[in-house]
Design an enzyme around this catalytic site. Sequence first.
Site, PDB file in Angstrom:
ATOM      1  CB  ALA A  96      -8.712  -1.263  -0.127  1.00 45.59           C
ATOM      2  CB  THR A  97      -9.336  -6.782  -0.778  1.00 46.46           C
ATOM      3  OG1 THR A  97      -8.561  -6.643   0.414  1.00 46.46           O
ATOM      4  CG2 THR A  97      -8.993  -8.090  -1.467  1.00 46.46           C
ATOM      5  CG  ASN A 176       0.075  -2.265   4.526  1.00 47.75           C
ATOM      6  OD1 ASN A 176       0.650  -2.075   3.463  1.00 47.75           O
ATOM      7  ND2 ASN A 176      -0.059  -3.464   5.035  1.00 47.75           N
ATOM      8  CD  GLN A 204      -3.021   1.595   6.237  1.00 43.94           C
ATOM      9  OE1 GLN A 204      -3.169   2.463   7.110  1.00 43.94           O
ATOM     10  NE2 GLN A 204      -3.366   0.330   6.434  1.00 43.94           N
ATOM     11  CB  ALA A 225     -15.445   2.638   5.089  1.00 42.52           C
ATOM     12  CB  THR A 264     -28.345  -5.466  -3.601  1.00 38.41           C
ATOM     13  OG1 THR A 264     -29.145  -6.216  -4.514  1.00 38.41           O
ATOM     14  CG2 THR A 264     -29.216  -4.513  -2.798  1.00 38.41           C
ATOM     15  CB  CYS A 349      -2.911  -8.796   5.417  1.00 40.78           C
ATOM     16  SG  CYS A 349      -3.513  -7.140   5.480  1.00 40.78           S
TER      17      CYS A 349
HETATM   18  C1  PLP Z   1      -2.543  -0.662   1.875  1.00 36.15           C
HETATM   19  C2  PLP Z   1      -3.740  -1.555   1.985  1.00 36.15           C
HETATM   20  N1  PLP Z   1      -4.336  -1.963   0.867  1.00 36.15           N
HETATM   21  C3  PLP Z   1      -5.426  -2.759   0.904  1.00 36.15           C
HETATM   22  C4  PLP Z   1      -5.958  -3.181   2.093  1.00 36.15           C
HETATM   23  C5  PLP Z   1      -7.176  -4.057   2.094  1.00 36.15           C
HETATM   24  O1  PLP Z   1      -8.287  -3.297   2.484  1.00 36.15           O
HETATM   25  P1  PLP Z   1      -9.709  -3.938   2.808  1.00 36.15           P
HETATM   26  O2  PLP Z   1      -9.589  -4.478   4.195  1.00 36.15           O
HETATM   27  O3  PLP Z   1     -10.670  -2.805   2.714  1.00 36.15           O
HETATM   28  O4  PLP Z   1      -9.978  -4.987   1.801  1.00 36.15           O
HETATM   29  C6  PLP Z   1      -5.351  -2.789   3.292  1.00 36.15           C
HETATM   30  C7  PLP Z   1      -5.858  -3.280   4.582  1.00 36.15           C
HETATM   31  O5  PLP Z   1      -5.117  -3.652   5.473  1.00 36.15           O
HETATM   32  C8  PLP Z   1      -4.217  -1.938   3.235  1.00 36.15           C
HETATM   33  O6  PLP Z   1      -3.613  -1.508   4.342  1.00 36.15           O
END
Ligand code: PLP
Length: 399
Positions: A96-97, A176, A204, A225, A264, A349
Amino acid sequence: MNNIINSTGPAQRPARTIHQEPAPTIYLDYAATSPIDPRVLEKMLPFLSNEGYGYANPASSHAYGKKVAEAIEEARSQVAKLLNVNPATILWTSGATESNNLSLKGVAHFYQRFGKHIITCQTEHPSILDTAAQLSREGFEITYLKPNSQGLIELQHLQAALRPDTILVSIMHVNNETGIIQDIGAIGSLTREREIFLHVDATQSVGKIPIDLQTLPVDLMSFSAHKIYGPKGIGGLYLNDNPRVRLIPQMHGGGQERALRAGTLATHQIVGMGKAFELANAEMDKESRQMLHFRDKLWTGICNLPGVHLNGHPEHRAPGILNVRFETLEKEKVLQHLTRLAFSSASACVSTTTETSHVLRAMGLKNELAHRSFRFSFGRFTTDEDIDTAIDLLTSSPT
Ligand SMILES: Cc1ncc(COP(=O)(O)O)c(C=O)c1O
């Protein structure tokens, strides 16, 4: 740490030592990450093995490559099904980042000739806030909406912030840290009326609360995932094709993923993610009832302790997250007492820093109260006994 207990046997006999295993840790940190479901692992293993075809590159035109490409497309369909969209609208990313970075930078760079204003919220994940800060250094103007004290965005604030040069609004679905659910339907109606793109960080919420992108007016959606029993390092981005969203890619190379995200494909992770999404689709109803039960049970067990308060809106909350502040407790003492519980005393985080939660502060909590706030989050492998033990430990915490 093991406790070593000397037996009190006869003096001539050698002292017998008994190694007591420490009591197992109770995992209540599913919002940080979830364990891999064994069914997901089983799906992934052939793609990590040298036997069979699983190691092949899905971009290769030989028979092995084609087989792996088929598995990738099956996974794409499993992800698409959970969101009720066409599989062609799903891009694979590393998580997601990356999806958040690609959404904000990709849209900003493509549409900057129409305007350089972006709206987001103060309670977003750092992967949105830091990307917005980067865009601001590049000359974009960012408005950060302040939520109300319960964590919800007031629609009139969003309405007032929209401008003719606004090109993107980015709002997370479920927070989150607090589990607060934003009203994406209402936010999307405002952005659609003005033909402004809406990006939603649904990391989330995907697989935990129902999402139907045929009815929800969202143009880009990020997800991952590892929050729903899949592997880490894999995620996805939904890109609406009607109205079509265009992006400037952030990664250039071999033209994979319609040249929007080169590299890839991580085949073992992708098939794992597909399986995780398929399982979430099948089990969401049952699991969300179960998580609600755990959340409410823990809250009922601790809510009468002195100085205990819920952070966030009491109803607009995802079932799997409980954020509580212990106003009269000394945090360090409590943490020492709770070493058996794996939970979060900040968002995962930022827990390596001593900073207090930017989310709780944006909701108006003073630093010292944000500092005394804890997040408990539940999932597929949580048990009633886990919650009972958590209640026992919390109710016997030192003050
Ligand atoms: C709301 C939210 N966005 C983004 C992320 C980042 O996800 P990823 O660990 O897949 O990069 C998180 C992970 O804690 C999250 O809770």
